[in-house]
Design a protein around this motif. Structure first.
Motif, short mmCIF file in Angstrom:
data_model
loop_
_atom_site.label_atom_id
_atom_site.label_comp_id
_atom_site.label_asym_id
_atom_site.label_seq_id
_atom_site.Cartn_x
_atom_site.Cartn_y
_atom_site.Cartn_z
N MET A 56 2.20 -9.65 10.90
CA MET A 56 2.13 -10.34 9.60
C MET A 56 2.06 -9.29 8.50
O MET A 56 0.98 -8.90 8.07
CB MET A 56 0.89 -11.23 9.56
N ASP A 57 3.21 -8.83 8.04
CA ASP A 57 3.23 -7.70 7.11
C ASP A 57 3.74 -8.11 5.73
O ASP A 57 4.56 -9.02 5.62
CB ASP A 57 4.10 -6.58 7.71
N GLY A 58 3.25 -7.41 4.72
CA GLY A 58 3.77 -7.60 3.36
C GLY A 58 2.81 -8.26 2.39
O GLY A 58 3.19 -8.57 1.26
N ASN A 59 1.57 -8.44 2.80
CA ASN A 59 0.59 -9.07 1.90
C ASN A 59 0.37 -8.24 0.64
O ASN A 59 0.31 -8.77 -0.47
CB ASN A 59 -0.77 -9.23 2.60
N GLY A 60 0.22 -6.93 0.84
CA GLY A 60 -0.04 -6.03 -0.29
C GLY A 60 1.11 -6.06 -1.28
O GLY A 60 0.90 -6.22 -2.49
N ARG A 61 2.34 -5.93 -0.76
CA ARG A 61 3.52 -5.94 -1.64
C ARG A 61 3.65 -7.26 -2.39
O ARG A 61 4.02 -7.29 -3.56
CB ARG A 61 4.79 -5.70 -0.80
N TRP A 62 3.32 -8.34 -1.70
CA TRP A 62 3.40 -9.67 -2.34
C TRP A 62 2.51 -9.70 -3.59
O TRP A 62 2.92 -10.18 -4.65
CB TRP A 62 2.96 -10.73 -1.33
N LYS B 218 -7.83 3.06 7.67
CA LYS B 218 -7.51 4.08 6.66
C LYS B 218 -7.52 3.50 5.24
O LYS B 218 -7.45 4.23 4.27
CB LYS B 218 -6.11 4.66 6.92
N ARG B 219 -7.53 2.20 5.13
CA ARG B 219 -7.48 1.56 3.81
C ARG B 219 -8.84 1.63 3.11
O ARG B 219 -9.83 2.01 3.73
CB ARG B 219 -7.01 0.11 3.97
N THR B 220 -8.89 1.24 1.86
CA THR B 220 -10.16 1.34 1.12
C THR B 220 -11.21 0.42 1.75
O THR B 220 -10.87 -0.61 2.37
CB THR B 220 -10.01 0.92 -0.36
MG MG Z 1 1.95 -3.28 5.74
#
Ligand code: MG
Ligand code: IPE
Ligand code: IPE
Length: 245
Positions: free
Chosen positions: A26-32, A77-79
């Motif tokens: 399930m990728d792309g939440n940040g870009r959205w 690795k994320r905040t």
């Molecule tokens: Mg991603």
């Protein structure tokens, strides 16, 4: 195809060669979120809504297993803010959806290293897995603090502990040391947001999985997109290294 599948499948889903196990990256939440000028966590909130819709769609379609890649061993690795937000969402989701799981006979399972999770999240997962363990409908496997390499290494550790009891090391024997040995390998893995990579998801189990990549960001992914991936899967020829025709 089961009777339930036959009864509930959308007409455009062909009969036969139905995937028993579907995995979703399930990728792309940040870009959205960023594309809307919002903070990344807003994308995760929206992504959760999509996850709920796809769980329902998979359940209605009669799919047996749905593995959702929620959080990888590399996502730490994320905040701290983003990580904390995702963990909070998972906890909230599990607590809030228990009734929905009951009504739909959905069993929740877990893949990953629970020892690396915040204790309250690990407890919540354990409880919902226990509460739903007798349900015979769709099994949703939450891959959380999951990495394919980590799963293999943890499996090898367990295998080494068991070694004195002997036995030949074969692929089938090793499989028993993976997180969920009873679950069949994924037939289809869907990845959203257009990325053509595996990102450490189901490395052992995905040896002969069919892939489907959607350009849509996860919050924009719909039940129809899910059904399209399944129909495209049904048109694939799976050879497993052999020859046909
Ligand atoms: Mg991603
Ligand atoms: C997927 O969306 C969710 C997780 C990995 C937890 P991302 O957060 O990776 O979204 P992008 O890839 O940055 O757009
Ligand atoms: C994969 O997405 C992990 C999850 C969807 C949980 P990532 O966003 O972490 O993958 P990369 O970094 O783009 O490979």
């Amino acid at each position: 195809m089961s009777a339930k599948q036959a009864a509930s499948s959308k007409p455009f889903l062909e009969e036969g060669s139905f995937p028993a196990h579907v995995g979703v990256i399930m990728d792309g939440n940040g870009r959205w979120a960023v594309r809307r000028g919002q903070i990344r966590t807003q994308g995760h909130l929206e992504g959760l809504k999509t996850a709920k819709k796809i769980v329902k769609a998979a359940s209605d379609m009669g799919i047996a297993y749905l593995t959702l890649y929620v959080f990888s061993t590399e996502n730490w690795k994320r905040t701290a803010e983003e990580v904390g937000f995702i963990m909070g969402l998972v906890k909230q989701y599990l607590a809030a959806e228990l009734d929905f799981f009951r009504r739909n006979r959905i069993r929740i399972r877990y893949a990953g290293d629970a020892r690396g999770l915040p204790p309250d999240i690990a407890r919540e997962i354990r409880e919902v897995c226990d509460d739903t363990r007798d349900f015979s409908g769709l099994q949703v496997i939450l891959a959380l603090n999951y990495g394919g390499r980590d799963e293999i290494v943890r499996g090898i550790r367990r295998l080494l502990e068991a070694l004195p009891s002997g036995g030949e090391l074969t692929e089938a024997a090793f499989r028993q040391y993976l997180d969920n040995p009873d679950i069949p390998d994924p037939d289809l893995i869907i990845r959203t947001a257009g990325e053509m990579r595996i990102s450490n998801f189901l490395l052992w189990e995905g040896a002969y999985t069919e892939y489907w990549v959607s350009e849509k960001l996860w919050p924009d992914f719909t039940e129809e997109d899910f059904a399209l991936a399944v129909t495209r899967f049904q048109g694939r020829e799976r050879r497993y290294g052999g020859v046909t025709g």
